[in-house]
Structures are given as C-alpha cells and as structure tokens.
Write an enzyme that holds these catalytic residues in place. Structure first.
Site, mmCIF file in Angstrom:
data_model
loop_
_atom_site.group_PDB
_atom_site.id
_atom_site.type_symbol
_atom_site.label_atom_id
_atom_site.label_comp_id
_atom_site.label_asym_id
_atom_site.label_seq_id
_atom_site.Cartn_x
_atom_site.Cartn_y
_atom_site.Cartn_z
ATOM 1 N N ILE A 91 0.829 -1.199 0.000
ATOM 2 C CA ILE A 91 0.000 0.000 0.000
ATOM 3 C C ILE A 91 0.868 1.255 0.000
ATOM 4 C CG2 ILE A 91 -1.811 1.273 1.223
ATOM 5 C CD1 ILE A 91 -2.691 -1.511 0.144
ATOM 6 N N LYS A 92 0.558 2.129 -0.957
ATOM 7 C CA LYS A 92 1.308 3.385 -1.046
ATOM 8 C C LYS A 92 0.621 4.457 -0.206
ATOM 9 C CE LYS A 92 3.892 4.428 -5.205
ATOM 10 N NZ LYS A 92 3.799 5.063 -6.511
ATOM 11 N N ILE A 93 1.388 5.018 0.714
ATOM 12 C CA ILE A 93 0.867 6.089 1.575
ATOM 13 C C ILE A 93 1.799 7.295 1.414
ATOM 14 C CG2 ILE A 93 0.412 6.784 3.985
ATOM 15 C CD1 ILE A 93 -1.370 4.474 3.494
#
Ligand code: E4P
Length: 300
Positions: A91-93
């Site tokens: 997941i890209k945050i």
C-alpha cells in the site's frame, strides 16, 4: 538492485515481465488515470488491477486516495483484502498528505504506523528529503520512495530552467557539471571577494549556491544516496525504491549509490538496453555470417 516497472499500463507490464527482468511494480493515481484515459474510461478497474497483480512476479504498490489517517488505513485494509488473493499487494501512503494548512502533516506517518503494526506492507511515497525518509522508516514503512526526477525538476526550476523549453522531462540532470563549475570558480571568487568570510556573507554567492540545490540536496540521485547512507548508518530495514526515474543514466547512478530497488517507466527500460555501438556490432556480425557457419543451423 531490483527493478520494478512504474506503470499502470497492462501491455507495458506484460511485455516487461516477459523480458524476465521485473521484480515488482508501482502505480499511482496519475498512472491509473493515463491507463483509464487511453481506454476512454472503458475499464473495469477491479479486474484490471487483478490482471496486473497476476502478471507481476513480486510486490505491486497501490495508492490510497484519502488524506486523513483513519480513512487511509481503511482504504489500505480494503485494497489489501480485496487484491491480496491475486498477488503481492503493497500500500502506497504519502509521507505527508497535507494539501496545505489542513493539519494533516502527520496523518501519513500515523497511517504507516497503524498499517505496519497490522503487518500490511507500506510504500511511503512522495518522499523529497532524507528528513522525510527518516520519519517514514521510524513509522515502520517497508519501502520508501524518493522521487529523484521531481527533485531534479525542482532544482532546475530554482535555477531558472523551464521544463519543455530549457530541458525535456527525460533529460539527464548533470549535477556533477555544476559542482565542477563551482570548484573551478572558487579561486576566482576568492580573489574577487578577498576572503572566504566575504564569499560566505555575499548575498549573490548565497543565492547562486541556494539555486543549484535543495537544502543541501544536489540532485535526485544525491537524495537517494543520502537516504541509503542514513538507513545503512542505523540499520533501518526500510528498502529504498529510487522513484521518478527519467533516464537510463539515473538508473546506473542510483544503482551505484546502493538503492535497493529502482522503479522504471517502460521507456527507461527500453533506453537501458539500447546502445548505438551494440546495434552497429550486430549489423557487422550479421553482415559477416559465412555460408559455412550458416550450414550448421541448416543441418538441424
Ligand atoms: C513512484 O512510485 C511514482 O509512481 C513515480 O516514480 C512518479 O514518477 P514521476 O515523477 O515521473 O511522475
């Protein structure tokens, strides 16, 4: 160094994976938009993402689109739950999701901390400084993505260079050339100003130095190098994904400074394999093939 493909274009991902050189992939909302636009909006996004995940033999980064920590965490859980059966979801945050004066500066880090505690791998994105990279590692990010190309764009813009006019997006930024010019000019400058203190105090010199770097960062590659060095100093486990890569030479340089991964647009991968002399050599060899040698292959 591992190579990821930085694309949401299924054809590109498929081809690059078939070449056998891809270890993972990264997407972002702009790359997804490009893929959707190319199909005039006619795309079933969930199926499309599942296809990508099935194709890629490693981690695929999917980005959240919320700004508040709690909402980012919920979106991350949803993406992870929905797509994990099809591949390795990361997941890209964003390191700092603030759009300005909204009090959200630390929401990215809070989300990273919460997700890493749940065992959901995070790629902390939009990292433009080693300071941000330190915070991302402390929060528990599995990956950190320094945007080398955008930092080069920023420094060139500070110098007064215009994208599309003075340089093209894919142009290599020769920060070493700037350093050499600086060094070569030192004697001349010292003579003109009389002493190092006068040079240091001079507003003109300060302005020039300031315009050719970003708070001590000389280029995108320098940003990657500094993050790698800091992580090694302290044994941080977070892996460095050199991102926003614009040309083949940048790939070589981030490899030289020890990036764990480089995520590359399709065109950069093509640029890496091509060399004028290789093609010339191929033409020469093909022209020199003699019938006696060809005969070996005919007999089979
Ligand atoms: C990284 O994960 C991003 O998707 C990407 O590298 C951004 O690149 P750009 O600056 O060329 O848009």
């Amino acid at each position: 160094m591992m190579i990821f493909i930085d694309s949401a274009e299924i054809e590109e991902i498929k081809q690059a994976c078939e070449w056998g050189i891809i270890d993972g992939a990264t997407t972002n909302p702009s790359l997804i938009k490009k893929a959707v636009d190319r199909r005039n909006g006619k795309i079933t996004m969930e199926d499309y993402i599942k296809e990508i995940l099935k194709m890629v033999p490693g981690p695929v980064s999917l980005e959240v689109i919320a700004l508040k920590a709690e909402e980012m965490v919920n979106q991350a859980r949803l993406l992870y739950r929905k797509f994990s059966p099809y591949g390795e979801v990361v997941i890209k945050i964003p390191v700092n999701p603030s759009l300005g004066n909204d009090g959200l500066d630390f929401d990215g880090l809070k989300a990273i901390r919460a997700l890493s505690r749940e065992g959901i791998p995070v790629n902390c994105t939009l990292v433009m400084s080693p300071e941000q990279a330190i915070l991302a590692a402390k929060a528990g990010a599995t990956y950190v993505s320094p945007f080398a190309g955008r930092v080069d764009d920023y420094i060139r813009a500070k110098m007064g260079m215009r994208i599309g006019i003075d340089f093209k997006k894919g142009d290599y930024f020769d920060h070493n050339l700037l350093s050499k010019v600086r060094e070569a000019k030192v004697d001349e400058i010292l003579t003109r100003y009389g002493s190092a203190a006068e040079v240091y105090k001079s507003q003109d010199i300060g302005a020039i130095i300031n315009a050719t770097q970003d708070n001590g960062i000389l280029s995108g590659v320098d940003l990657v190098a500094k993050i790698v060095r800091i992580y090694r100093n302290y044994g941080y486990k977070t892996k460095v994904i050199a991102s926003s890569i614009r040309n083949a030479r940048q790939v070589r340089e981030v490899a030289e400074v020890g990036a764990d991964i480089a995520t590359l647009p399709f065109e950069v991968i093509l640029e890496m394999v091509r060399h004028y002399k290789t093609m010339e050599g191929m033409r020469d060899f093909m022209a020199d093939v003699v019938p006696q040698y060809e005969e070996i292959f005919r007999r089979e």
